[in-house]
Design an enzyme around this catalytic site. Structure first.
Site, PDB file in Angstrom:
ATOM      1  N   PRO A  49       9.074   3.997  -4.400  1.00  0.00           N
ATOM      2  CG  PRO A  49       8.732   3.843  -6.533  1.00  0.00           C
ATOM      3  CD  PRO A  49      10.352   3.847  -5.738  1.00  0.00           C
ATOM      4  CD  GLU A  50       8.875  -1.195  -3.773  1.00  0.00           C
ATOM      5  OE1 GLU A  50       7.669  -1.562  -3.123  1.00  0.00           O
ATOM      6  OE2 GLU A  50       8.858  -1.828  -5.152  1.00  0.00           O
ATOM      7  CG  ASP A 378      -6.634   2.746  10.524  1.00  0.00           C
ATOM      8  OD1 ASP A 378      -7.663   2.914  11.622  1.00  0.00           O
ATOM      9  OD2 ASP A 378      -6.871   3.520   8.879  1.00  0.00           O
TER      10      ASP A 378
HETATM   11  C1  LIG Z   1       0.991  -2.618  -5.418  1.00  0.00           C
HETATM   12  C2  LIG Z   1       1.942  -2.103  -4.337  1.00  0.00           C
HETATM   13  O1  LIG Z   1       1.171  -1.878  -2.974  1.00  0.00           O
HETATM   14  C3  LIG Z   1       1.317  -1.518  -2.201  1.00  0.00           C
HETATM   15  O2  LIG Z   1       0.440  -1.193  -0.807  1.00  0.00           O
HETATM   16  P1  LIG Z   1       0.346  -1.956   0.096  1.00  0.00           P
HETATM   17  O3  LIG Z   1       0.503  -2.913   0.206  1.00  0.00           O
HETATM   18  O4  LIG Z   1      -1.114  -1.931   0.458  1.00  0.00           O
HETATM   19  O5  LIG Z   1       0.514  -1.162   1.599  1.00  0.00           O
HETATM   20  P2  LIG Z   1       1.677   0.151   1.851  1.00  0.00           P
HETATM   21  O6  LIG Z   1       2.873  -0.678   1.563  1.00  0.00           O
HETATM   22  O7  LIG Z   1       2.069   0.272   3.443  1.00  0.00           O
HETATM   23  O8  LIG Z   1       1.032   1.423   1.023  1.00  0.00           O
HETATM   24  C4  LIG Z   1      -0.534   1.521   1.600  1.00  0.00           C
HETATM   25  C5  LIG Z   1      -0.488   2.628   2.421  1.00  0.00           C
HETATM   26  O9  LIG Z   1      -1.593   3.591   2.178  1.00  0.00           O
HETATM   27  C6  LIG Z   1      -1.750   4.033   3.675  1.00  0.00           C
HETATM   28  N1  LIG Z   1      -2.636   3.478   3.723  1.00  0.00           N
HETATM   29  C7  LIG Z   1      -3.826   2.171   3.002  1.00  0.00           C
HETATM   30  N2  LIG Z   1      -4.590   1.794   4.195  1.00  0.00           N
HETATM   31  C8  LIG Z   1      -4.567   1.495   4.913  1.00  0.00           C
HETATM   32  C9  LIG Z   1      -5.752   2.537   6.241  1.00  0.00           C
HETATM   33  O10 LIG Z   1      -6.474   0.988   6.150  1.00  0.00           O
HETATM   34  N3  LIG Z   1      -5.615   3.251   7.008  1.00  0.00           N
HETATM   35  C10 LIG Z   1      -4.213   4.241   7.101  1.00  0.00           C
HETATM   36  N4  LIG Z   1      -4.580   4.300   8.184  1.00  0.00           N
HETATM   37  N5  LIG Z   1      -4.019   4.314   5.623  1.00  0.00           N
HETATM   38  C11 LIG Z   1      -3.778   3.183   5.293  1.00  0.00           C
HETATM   39  C12 LIG Z   1      -1.042   3.649   4.183  1.00  0.00           C
HETATM   40  O11 LIG Z   1       0.272   4.876   4.707  1.00  0.00           O
HETATM   41  C13 LIG Z   1       0.136   2.844   4.141  1.00  0.00           C
HETATM   42  O12 LIG Z   1       1.129   2.755   4.097  1.00  0.00           O
HETATM   43  C14 LIG Z   1       2.276   0.156  -2.183  1.00  0.00           C
HETATM   44  O13 LIG Z   1       2.982   0.855  -1.242  1.00  0.00           O
HETATM   45  C15 LIG Z   1       3.089   0.388  -3.519  1.00  0.00           C
HETATM   46  O14 LIG Z   1       3.221   1.712  -4.174  1.00  0.00           O
HETATM   47  C16 LIG Z   1       2.161  -0.576  -4.504  1.00  0.00           C
HETATM   48  O15 LIG Z   1       1.345  -0.506  -4.980  1.00  0.00           O
END
Ligand SMILES: C[C@@H]1O[C@H](OP(=O)(O)OP(=O)(O)OC[C@H]2O[C@@H](n3cnc4c(=O)[nH]c(N)nc43)[C@H](O)[C@@H]2O)[C@@H](O)[C@H](O)[C@@H]1O
Length: 434
Positions: A49-50, A378
């Site tokens: 899930p990460e 982005d």
């Molecule tokens: C609390 C944790 O937070 C973690 O999220 P967090 O750290 O924001 O950040 P990430 O781990 O990268 O997960 C968020 C994912 O959502 C998409 N995403 C989020 N914001 C943007 C954006 O501004 N532009 C684009 N193009 N895509 C975005 C992108 O695929 C990104 O890898 C989660 O991965 C875990 O599962 C968990 O929920």
């Protein structure tokens, strides 16, 4: 894969090994001792899930670990880090670009830059190199790392590195075949298996994993759940060197720069956001100006559920952004977000006194660089904005902040977060060390 080094000295090789030209042959596969005799491979994987950006942090921890191994072993072993292919991430939802799996690191990152920090190889290169003449690549030993569930009950938070019996649940992914070999469909590759799978309760930093490697016996060791060991050196110069080596694929910079030039009046040389081609030549600076726009990273989707208190409503985000825009006397806002279209449109209309824009990829960019590449575009655009404001505790936001630290922005233009509906939480600001 045979254990080359163990039998390299023919005098030490067991009788049953064939011998040729003064070298021993492996008893099972009769592979030759070749130039790979001292090569050792570390593989790893992360809890499914990460997300993308936490995984990038796990890479940093692991790359520092492997680099330290090389330095300690003083050329006896050539340690290599095998890059786990990207794929099947929960947040990568685009369905119109084919399956997003077995994506090599070169799609997102500049491998030559990574290699200036630590020897890395892609999984497909490892398979080719490691299997030699055989049909499968059998990893010598896999450790499934597990948290110490009793730690909070017992109150004993000492480091732990303890082999335990694997429960059927832990082993579910690693079905053993009749030959005793484990075929886990590692990253979907049916030709990658494991000779041994062990469960290891682990609590501590990365460097403590070293005692499980036995490089005289195993040439490849994999750690599953590599998110469990902690950083040895978070925020140190070593951490930042590894982080600086994580340059993106140059095509992603080009796409981001074209967009910012066209829509955000941005220009690296004028904005003082240029970096040397080679990250090892970078120098400490704090004079980056950034393009004449504010970037906000507005995290929505699962954050609205899991972290509802720390994200604002769209209305409230608009009001926080307008106050900032007035203060900074800027006209353009770039929005990086995973928001639904209706939320983005609402925000845009609430901010209609400014030029509000976001990056929308063409079909060909999406096909080539997938959701991960679009997210990096982005991030690059945000990293070059005059002022950045992110989402509390989002690793996506953290990676932008790090890029801005490397580029040399004054910290007050970087470490800013939207306040949530509850109240403003205290912010972390991890500044670069040179
Ligand atoms: C609390 C944790 O937070 C973690 O999220 P967090 O750290 O924001 O950040 P990430 O781990 O990268 O997960 C968020 C994912 O959502 C998409 N995403 C989020 N914001 C943007 C954006 O501004 N532009 C684009 N193009 N895509 C975005 C992108 O695929 C990104 O890898 C989660 O991965 C875990 O599962 C968990 O929920």
């Amino acid at each position: 894969m045979p254990v080359y080094l163990t039998y390299k000295n023919v005098a030490q090789a067991p009788e049953y090994c064939g011998k040729k030209n003064g070298y021993a042959l492996d008893d099972k596969n009769c592979f030759w001792h070749t130039e790979f005799t001292s090569k050792r491979y570390i593989l790893y994987d992360v809890n499914p899930p990460e997300g993308f950006n936490l995984r990038r942090d796990v890479y940093l921890r692991t790359s520092i670990f492997v680099r330290n191994l090389s330095e300690k072993s003083k050329k006896r072993y050539q340690w290599h880090l095998v890059l786990p292919p990207w794929g099947n991430l929960y947040h990568w939802r685009s369905t119109d670009i084919g399956p997003q799996k077995q994506i090599p690191w070169s799609t997102f990152f500049d491998l030559e830059s990574l290699k200036k920090y630590v020897p890395v190889i892609e999984m497909h290169e490892f398979i080719k190199e490691y299997s030699q003449n055989s049909k499968t690549s059998a990893i010598d030993r896999v450790y499934i790392l597990q948290n110490d569930e009793k730690m909070f009950e017992t109150g004993n938070f000492d480091d732990k590195n303890q082999l335990v019996n694997c429960t059927p649940d832990a082993l579910r992914k690693y079905q053993a075949s009749s030959s005793g070999n484990y075929g886990a469909k590692f990253w979907g590759y049916s030709n990658v298996t494991a000779n041994e799978v062990k469960c290891l309760v682990y609590h501590g930093t990365m460097s403590g994993l070293e005692e499980n490697l036995y490089p005289d016996i195993y040439s490849s060791v994999m750690f599953d759940h590599m998110e469990i060991p902690l950083h040895d050196s978070y925020g140190t110069k070593e951490f930042w060197a590894a982080r600086r080596s994580m340059r993106y694929n140059s095509a992603l910079y080009e796409i981001a720069n074209d967009f910012s030039q066209k829509y955000l009046k941005s220009n690296d040389s004028r904005d003082k956001t240029e970096l040397p081609m080679d990250w090892t030549k970078e120098k400490s600076k704090r004079n980056a100006l950034g393009g004449p726009y504010l970037c906000v990273h507005l995290r929505r989707r699962d954050f609205l559920i899991g972290r509802a208190g720390s994200v604002p409503t769209i209305k409230n985000a608009a009001s926080q952004l307008s106050i900032k825009m007035e203060e900074l006397n800027l006209q353009s806002i770039f929005i990086a977000t995973d928001a639904e279209n209706n939320e983005y449109n609402e925000l845009k209309s609430l901010l209609n006194m400014y030029a509000v824009t976001r990056y929308t990829p063409s079909d060909s960019v999406k096909k080539l660089y997938k959701d991960g590449g679009v997210a990096i575009i982005d991030q690059i655009i945000c990293s070059k904005a005059r002022y950045f404001i992110g989402t509390h505790e989002s690793t996506f936001t953290f990676r932008i902040q790090e890029d801005r630290e490397i580029m040399g922005f004054p910290s007050k233009m970087t470490f800013n977060e939207l306040c949530g509906i509850e109240k403003c939480k205290s912010r972390s600001s991890w500044k670069i060390l040179w």
